[in-house]
Design a protein around this motif. Structure first.
Motif, PDB file in Angstrom:
ATOM      1  N   ILE A 143      29.666  41.364  38.701  1.00 27.28           N
ATOM      2  CA  ILE A 143      29.837  41.052  37.609  1.00 27.28           C
ATOM      3  C   ILE A 143      30.807  40.037  37.026  1.00 27.28           C
ATOM      4  N   GLY A 144      32.010  40.092  37.693  1.00 28.62           N
ATOM      5  CA  GLY A 144      33.238  39.524  37.151  1.00 28.62           C
ATOM      6  C   GLY A 144      33.456  38.058  37.218  1.00 28.62           C
ATOM      7  N   SER A 145      32.896  37.348  38.282  1.00 33.55           N
ATOM      8  CA  SER A 145      33.341  35.893  38.538  1.00 33.55           C
ATOM      9  C   SER A 145      32.332  35.135  37.538  1.00 33.55           C
ATOM     10  N   VAL A 178      37.643  47.343  31.151  1.00 36.77           N
ATOM     11  CA  VAL A 178      36.306  47.471  29.936  1.00 36.77           C
ATOM     12  C   VAL A 178      35.049  47.668  30.513  1.00 36.77           C
ATOM     13  N   GLN A 179      34.823  46.228  31.403  1.00 37.32           N
ATOM     14  CA  GLN A 179      33.280  46.173  31.958  1.00 37.32           C
ATOM     15  C   GLN A 179      33.263  47.277  33.037  1.00 37.32           C
ATOM     16  N   GLY A 180      34.207  47.395  33.990  1.00 37.66           N
ATOM     17  CA  GLY A 180      33.958  48.440  34.847  1.00 37.66           C
ATOM     18  C   GLY A 180      33.435  49.687  34.325  1.00 37.66           C
ATOM     19  N   TYR A 228      38.107  51.934  42.437  1.00 38.23           N
ATOM     20  CA  TYR A 228      39.184  51.267  43.020  1.00 38.23           C
ATOM     21  C   TYR A 228      39.791  50.017  41.976  1.00 38.23           C
ATOM     22  N   ASP A 229      41.037  50.114  41.863  1.00 36.35           N
ATOM     23  CA  ASP A 229      41.619  49.084  40.737  1.00 36.35           C
ATOM     24  C   ASP A 229      42.764  48.434  41.376  1.00 36.35           C
ATOM     25  N   ALA A 230      43.370  47.271  41.592  1.00 33.63           N
ATOM     26  CA  ALA A 230      44.432  46.758  42.174  1.00 33.63           C
ATOM     27  C   ALA A 230      45.643  47.201  41.174  1.00 33.63           C
TER      28      ALA A 230
HETATM   29  N1  LIG Z   1      28.779  38.825  33.775  1.00 35.76           N
HETATM   30  C1  LIG Z   1      28.883  39.067  32.454  1.00 35.76           C
HETATM   31  O1  LIG Z   1      27.954  39.085  31.813  1.00 35.76           O
HETATM   32  C2  LIG Z   1      30.365  39.619  32.090  1.00 35.76           C
HETATM   33  C3  LIG Z   1      30.269  39.947  30.638  1.00 35.76           C
HETATM   34  C4  LIG Z   1      31.514  40.220  30.378  1.00 35.76           C
HETATM   35  C5  LIG Z   1      32.776  39.918  31.263  1.00 35.76           C
HETATM   36  N2  LIG Z   1      32.437  39.538  32.390  1.00 35.76           N
HETATM   37  C6  LIG Z   1      33.876  39.471  33.447  1.00 35.76           C
HETATM   38  O2  LIG Z   1      33.989  40.517  33.912  1.00 35.76           O
HETATM   39  C7  LIG Z   1      35.372  40.415  34.252  1.00 35.76           C
HETATM   40  C8  LIG Z   1      36.121  41.680  33.883  1.00 35.76           C
HETATM   41  O3  LIG Z   1      36.053  41.837  32.567  1.00 35.76           O
HETATM   42  P1  LIG Z   1      36.795  42.922  31.766  1.00 35.76           P
HETATM   43  O4  LIG Z   1      36.624  42.677  30.194  1.00 35.76           O
HETATM   44  O5  LIG Z   1      36.451  44.235  32.267  1.00 35.76           O
HETATM   45  O6  LIG Z   1      38.395  42.671  32.032  1.00 35.76           O
HETATM   46  P2  LIG Z   1      39.415  43.758  32.392  1.00 35.76           P
HETATM   47  O7  LIG Z   1      40.773  43.177  32.553  1.00 35.76           O
HETATM   48  O8  LIG Z   1      39.436  44.781  31.344  1.00 35.76           O
HETATM   49  O9  LIG Z   1      39.260  44.630  33.622  1.00 35.76           O
HETATM   50  C9  LIG Z   1      39.405  43.995  35.210  1.00 35.76           C
HETATM   51  C10 LIG Z   1      39.963  44.697  35.980  1.00 35.76           C
HETATM   52  O10 LIG Z   1      39.853  44.097  37.148  1.00 35.76           O
HETATM   53  C11 LIG Z   1      41.034  44.425  37.834  1.00 35.76           C
HETATM   54  N3  LIG Z   1      41.256  43.753  38.829  1.00 35.76           N
HETATM   55  C12 LIG Z   1      41.738  42.316  38.746  1.00 35.76           C
HETATM   56  N4  LIG Z   1      41.624  41.783  40.171  1.00 35.76           N
HETATM   57  C13 LIG Z   1      41.483  42.796  41.054  1.00 35.76           C
HETATM   58  C14 LIG Z   1      41.305  42.921  42.333  1.00 35.76           C
HETATM   59  N5  LIG Z   1      41.376  41.711  43.395  1.00 35.76           N
HETATM   60  N6  LIG Z   1      40.918  43.978  42.910  1.00 35.76           N
HETATM   61  C15 LIG Z   1      40.651  45.206  42.129  1.00 35.76           C
HETATM   62  N7  LIG Z   1      40.731  45.008  40.786  1.00 35.76           N
HETATM   63  C16 LIG Z   1      41.090  43.939  40.319  1.00 35.76           C
HETATM   64  C17 LIG Z   1      42.015  44.647  36.676  1.00 35.76           C
HETATM   65  O11 LIG Z   1      43.251  45.274  37.020  1.00 35.76           O
HETATM   66  C18 LIG Z   1      41.527  45.200  35.594  1.00 35.76           C
HETATM   67  O12 LIG Z   1      41.428  46.544  35.500  1.00 35.76           O
HETATM   68  C19 LIG Z   1      36.031  38.996  33.692  1.00 35.76           C
HETATM   69  O13 LIG Z   1      36.168  38.424  34.724  1.00 35.76           O
HETATM   70  C20 LIG Z   1      34.971  38.885  32.745  1.00 35.76           C
HETATM   71  O14 LIG Z   1      34.840  37.538  32.403  1.00 35.76           O
HETATM   72  C21 LIG Z   1      31.376  39.067  32.961  1.00 35.76           C
END
Ligand SMILES: NC(=O)c1ccc[n+]([C@@H]2O[C@H](COP(=O)([O-])OP(=O)(O)OC[C@H]3O[C@@H](n4cnc5c(N)ncnc54)[C@H](O)[C@@H]3O)[C@@H](O)[C@H]2O)c1
Length: 304
Positions: free
Chosen positions: A210-212, A133-135, A154-156
């Motif tokens: 963004i993720g961690s 979603v965020q990506g 790229y997504d795993a």
């Molecule tokens: N910075 C911010 O303000 C903020 C806001 C919202 C969410 N987030 C964080 O962003 C992250 C993603 O959220 P989302 O809603 O998109 O989740 P999501 O599950 O929809 O997307 C995450 C994607 O990452 C992929 N992934 C996981 N580990 C991987 C790796 N090692 N290599 C490649 N791809 C990998 C998964 O397959 C998945 O498609 C979460 O940790 C969430 O908490 C941060």
């Protein structure tokens, strides 16, 4: 009280409008003209509940958001929640807003704002690692502020289908390292607990993390941080919340003085912008969307 659904938010979406709201949030942060207690984290198993209030001059807002990484396997959103927007002077609830899409939009705009100010004007290739979603929203907003010839992803595990529907210049990298080496701007939006690439070919590039958002989550390695000319954060508490910074700080890989608070100005060299998000962003974006909804008569009026 107005209820704004996912569809209402997407109907109202204008990326540049939301980027302006995020720029306003940075200006408010800079002037200190807001009240934002540390957000409350409740952790259980691998799940997190966040309680995020903020008061600004014109309104206040509270986001209740959940992050359930295991939801991916259940075909449910990892991030979900609701935002309540109140009148600053009476406390009256003006709006209840879907938190899933609001979070995605405001986080996309945080990434987009970073790319707008930090990336060189002539960047050609955008890379996104973590295509959920965020990506997707990261790619959408970044594409508004630079004219990319190519978007590499790229997504795993799997890809949000919106990528294919939206971008006709899309390709899939064979590995995270290949993506990082080919792209000029790299955005990571994974739920990973370990660094996701290890190439050292990072010079001159702009990275957006963004993720961690927890100490046990990481997308970037110690070796990566050593290559950075500038490390920026969206909010001071990012240093304590994300494993991308907290662990390297504790281990002496970087020091506090290596980390600056983001401000909208270009910095020469290799740049890493790390976001963990904050309630101030939700507040300004919720207010902007609410006012636009009132003007355009969108949303559903709920009786008290
Ligand atoms: N910075 C911010 O303000 C903020 C806001 C919202 C969410 N987030 C964080 O962003 C992250 C993603 O959220 P989302 O809603 O998109 O989740 P999501 O599950 O929809 O997307 C995450 C994607 O990452 C992929 N992934 C996981 N580990 C991987 C790796 N090692 N290599 C490649 N791809 C990998 C998964 O397959 C998945 O498609 C979460 O940790 C969430 O908490 C941060």
């Amino acid at each position: 009280m107005l209820y704004l659904s996912k569809k209402d938010l997407l109907d109202l979406l204008d990326c540049n409008d939301i980027i302006s709201a995020i720029e306003r949030a940075y200006d408010i942060q800079d002037k200190g003209n807001f009240i934002m207690p540390d957000r409350m984290h409740i952790h259980y198993d691998d799940n997190t509940l966040l309680y995020m209030p903020c008061v600004i001059e014109s309104s206040y807002a509270t986001k209740l958001v959940s992050v359930f990484p295991g939801n991916k396997d259940k075909n449910l959103p990892v991030v979900d929640g609701i935002v309540v927007l109140n009148d600053k002077h009476t406390g009256v609830v003006n709006a209840m807003i879907d938190g899933q899409v609001l979070t995605a939009i405001r986080t996309g705009a945080v990434g987009g704002t970073a790319v707008k100010h930090l990336a060189k004007e002539d960047v050609k290739v955008l890379g996104v690692i973590g295509c959920g979603v965020q990506g997707y929203y990261q790619a959408l907003f970044a594409s508004q502020v630079r004219d990319f010839d190519e978007v590499i992803v790229y997504d795993a595990y799997g890809y949000n289908p919106l990528f294919k529907e939206t971008f006709d210049n899309l390709s899939i990298a064979g590995s995270p390292n290949e993506l990082v080496e080919k792209a000029d701007v790299i955005i990571t939006a994974t739920t990973s607990h370990d660094p996701i690439f290890d190439t050292d070919k990072v010079k001159g590039k702009t990275f957006v993390g963004i993720g961690s958002f927890k100490p046990n989550m990481r997308e970037y390695s110690d070796a990566f941080l050593k290559h950075m000319d500038h490390i920026l954060v969206d909010t001071p508490f990012a240093k304590d919340e994300t494993g991308d910074l907290k662990l390297p700080l504790e281990d002496g890989i970087i020091s506090e003085s290596d980390i600056q608070l983001f401000s909208p100005k270009f910095l020469e060299g290799t740049v890493f912008f790390k976001s963990v998000g904050m309630a101030l962003f939700d507040n300004v974006v919720a207010e902007k969307l609410y006012l636009k909804a009132v003007e355009l008569k969108k949303g559903i009026e709920l009786e008290a």
